[in-house]
Design a protein around this motif. Structure first.
Motif, PDB file in Angstrom:
ATOM      1  N   VAL A   1      -0.474   4.251  -1.322  1.00 23.66           N
ATOM      2  CA  VAL A   1      -1.370   5.401  -1.283  1.00 23.66           C
ATOM      3  C   VAL A   1      -2.331   5.220  -0.117  1.00 23.66           C
ATOM      4  N   GLY A   2      -2.958   6.294   0.296  1.00 26.98           N
ATOM      5  CA  GLY A   2      -3.905   6.228   1.397  1.00 26.98           C
ATOM      6  C   GLY A   2      -3.294   6.657   2.717  1.00 26.98           C
TER       7      GLY A   2
ATOM      8  N   ALA B   1       0.174   5.070   3.886  1.00 26.63           N
ATOM      9  CA  ALA B   1       1.205   4.967   2.857  1.00 26.63           C
ATOM     10  C   ALA B   1       2.613   5.090   3.433  1.00 26.63           C
TER      11      ALA B   1
ATOM     12  N   GLU C   1      -6.752  -1.961   2.502  1.00 29.37           N
ATOM     13  CA  GLU C   1      -8.158  -2.356   2.579  1.00 29.37           C
ATOM     14  C   GLU C   1      -8.272  -3.869   2.398  1.00 29.37           C
TER      15      GLU C   1
ATOM     16  N   GLN D   1      -4.152  -0.389  -0.669  1.00 31.39           N
ATOM     17  CA  GLN D   1      -4.574   0.784   0.099  1.00 31.39           C
ATOM     18  C   GLN D   1      -4.929   0.417   1.549  1.00 31.39           C
TER      19      GLN D   1
ATOM     20  N   TYR E   1       0.860  -1.195   0.000  1.00 31.86           N
ATOM     21  CA  TYR E   1       0.000   0.000   0.000  1.00 31.86           C
ATOM     22  C   TYR E   1       0.888   1.233   0.000  1.00 31.86           C
TER      23      TYR E   1
ATOM     24  N   GLU F   1      -1.564  -3.130  -5.270  1.00 25.35           N
ATOM     25  CA  GLU F   1      -1.940  -2.057  -4.354  1.00 25.35           C
ATOM     26  C   GLU F   1      -3.224  -2.403  -3.589  1.00 25.35           C
TER      27      GLU F   1
END
Length: 448
Positions: free
Chosen positions: A44-45, A48, A87, A85, A42, A83
């Motif tokens: 991004v977010g 990160a 989640e 994120q 991850y 990726e």
């Protein structure tokens, strides 16, 4: 569905791709001399900072082994990124996509939620799941969780280590009687994992504990810290993640709670947690399984040979030697050494996931071997077995002086004698519920 990152770091694959006039090999075309690490990263977010540092360090170490050694005994290490994120749903989709590549060595999602969602699947697929410094506490019991490895530190060991450190600061564990401790935790499965153990430790040592949740991602904590101010605890344990950590330190300063009375957990211990908080972080202390800094030989080698050749993974070279970067490097060492150990038994070739699992169950790196790997002082040791998938990792504590982390304790051991019966009660209940046959460590070792 998220698409995997196109980065593939097999020198052989890159050369062959160039000869064929293609950018990379087709996903299903793994070579016989390659070991594949699928990375559910991850970048991004809100988390990160942790993802880029950890996966950057992991990739940097794999790159070092490829460039310096030609891989592990001639077997090149390959990987790609998908990726998530951070989640769970994305992480599961990445798992379904990446698992179809041949030669999968191990999974390293660095996410409690994603790891929980994968436990049943990795058992069926017979590939190890590595949850360094996090994950299900009871997965320490390898008799039940054959394919799950919470290496170095599980959440209960972390909690025990923090309480032991507070006791030492106060003059001994007996001085904790009558003290007040607040645990401020991230509102996620990861954050909630330690609620029972802090209650048990409070009963054992006679301190009172109040556990306060901060909803994900943790951008707003005013009400929680006003409540803490009214409680007037002796210490606050910060079980944060990502943006929650600097917000906690800044909000604590606003309500007048001193930073030197806040003890961070292993996911609240990075430069990215303290630098954004400015002077509010000065004096803050946190637990860690690996030291920060770039003075260790393995870090110096990565800086010189990987970044010097323009192959480093971090965009910002100032992050070399940071806490998350170093954790990724240590995780890389543990994964690579498990492969090396397994090769000694099964052959110097691409291994199956189950063979790599055997390597992890025999991952025993004493301080002498750690030094030979260029990591003396970076981390202490690990001693994994069939019964113990955590590996008896040691912890230390570091304090932020406003510019850098300074180690303020020796390497110490959590109270494993206290924790093991708790772990076994939970793991055996899980085994009964899921119809899992509990392995006999002695029989397993004898068969090997």
């Amino acid at each position: 569905m998220p698409r995997p990152n196109s980065r593939t770091l097999s020198v052989k694959a890159a050369l062959l791709g160039a000869l064929l006039g293609t950018a990379a090999l087709l996903p299903g075309a793994a070579q016989a001399d390659e070991q594949y690490f699928p990375l559910q990263s991850y970048r991004v977010g809100p988390y990160a900072a942790g993802g880029t540092g950890f996966f950057g360090g992991f990739i940097d170490y794999l790159t070092l082994v490829n460039n310096r050694d030609g891989g592990v005994n001639g077997v090149k290490l390959t990987w790609d990124e998908c990726e998530t994120q951070y989640e769970v749903e994305r992480g599961v989709e990445c798992y379904k996509r990446q698992k179809n590549r041949p030669g999968v060595a191990a999974w390293n999602p660095l996410s409690v939620g994603i790891a929980y969602a994968m436990i049943d699947d990795v058992g069926r697929d017979r590939v190890p799941l590595i949850t360094v410094n996090h994950g299900r506490t009871d997965s320490t019991d390898g008799r039940v969780f054959k394919y799950v490895f919470p290496l170095l530190l599980n959440p209960y060991s972390e909690s025990s280590g923090i309480v032991n450190y507070i006791g030492a600061r106060e003059g001994g564990l007996e001085t904790l009687k009558g003290k007040k401790i607040v645990v401020l935790y991230h509102g996620s499965p990861y954050g909630k994992e330690t609620i029972p153990i802090y209650q048990l430790l409070a009963e054992k040592y006679g301190f009172s504990v109040e556990q306060v949740e901060v909803p994900h991602p943790g951008n707003e904590q005013q009400s929680q810290w006003l409540s803490i101010r009214r409680t007037k605890p002796d210490y606050v344990v910060l079980r944060g993640w990502g943006v929650m950590n600097p917000v906690a330190l800044k909000t604590a300063q606003k309500v007048g709670f001193p930073a030197d009375r806040i003890i961070g957990n292993v996911w609240s211990n990075s430069e990215e947690d303290v630098i954004p908080a400015g002077d509010a972080a000065k004096g803050y202390t946190a637990i860690t399984t690996q030291a920060s800094g770039a003075e260790y030989p393995v870090l110096q080698e990565i800086t010189k040979t990987v970044y010097g050749a323009g192959k480093g993974n971090l965009d910002d070279k100032k992050r070399i030697g940071s806490v998350y970067h170093n954790l990724g490097i240590v995780n890389g060492i543990l994964n690579v050494e498990a492969v090396r150990i397994a090769q000694e038994k099964f052959g110097k070739r691409t291994l199956t996931g189950d063979e790599v699992r055997w390597g992890f169950e025999h991952l025993r790196l004493d301080p002498k071997r750690v030094e030979a790997l260029g990591a003396k002082g970076l981390f202490h040791s690990i001693n994994v077995s069939v019964a113990n998938h955590e590996g008896e990792g040691r912890v230390t504590f570091q304090q932020w002086d406003g510019a850098k982390w300074k180690v303020v304790s020796d390497w110490i051991a959590p109270d494993w004698a206290l924790l093991r019966p708790i772990i076994e009660r939970s793991s055996l209940a899980y085994a009964a519920e899921h119809g899992i046959q509990v392995r006999d460590p002695a029989a397993e070792e004898a068969s090997n």
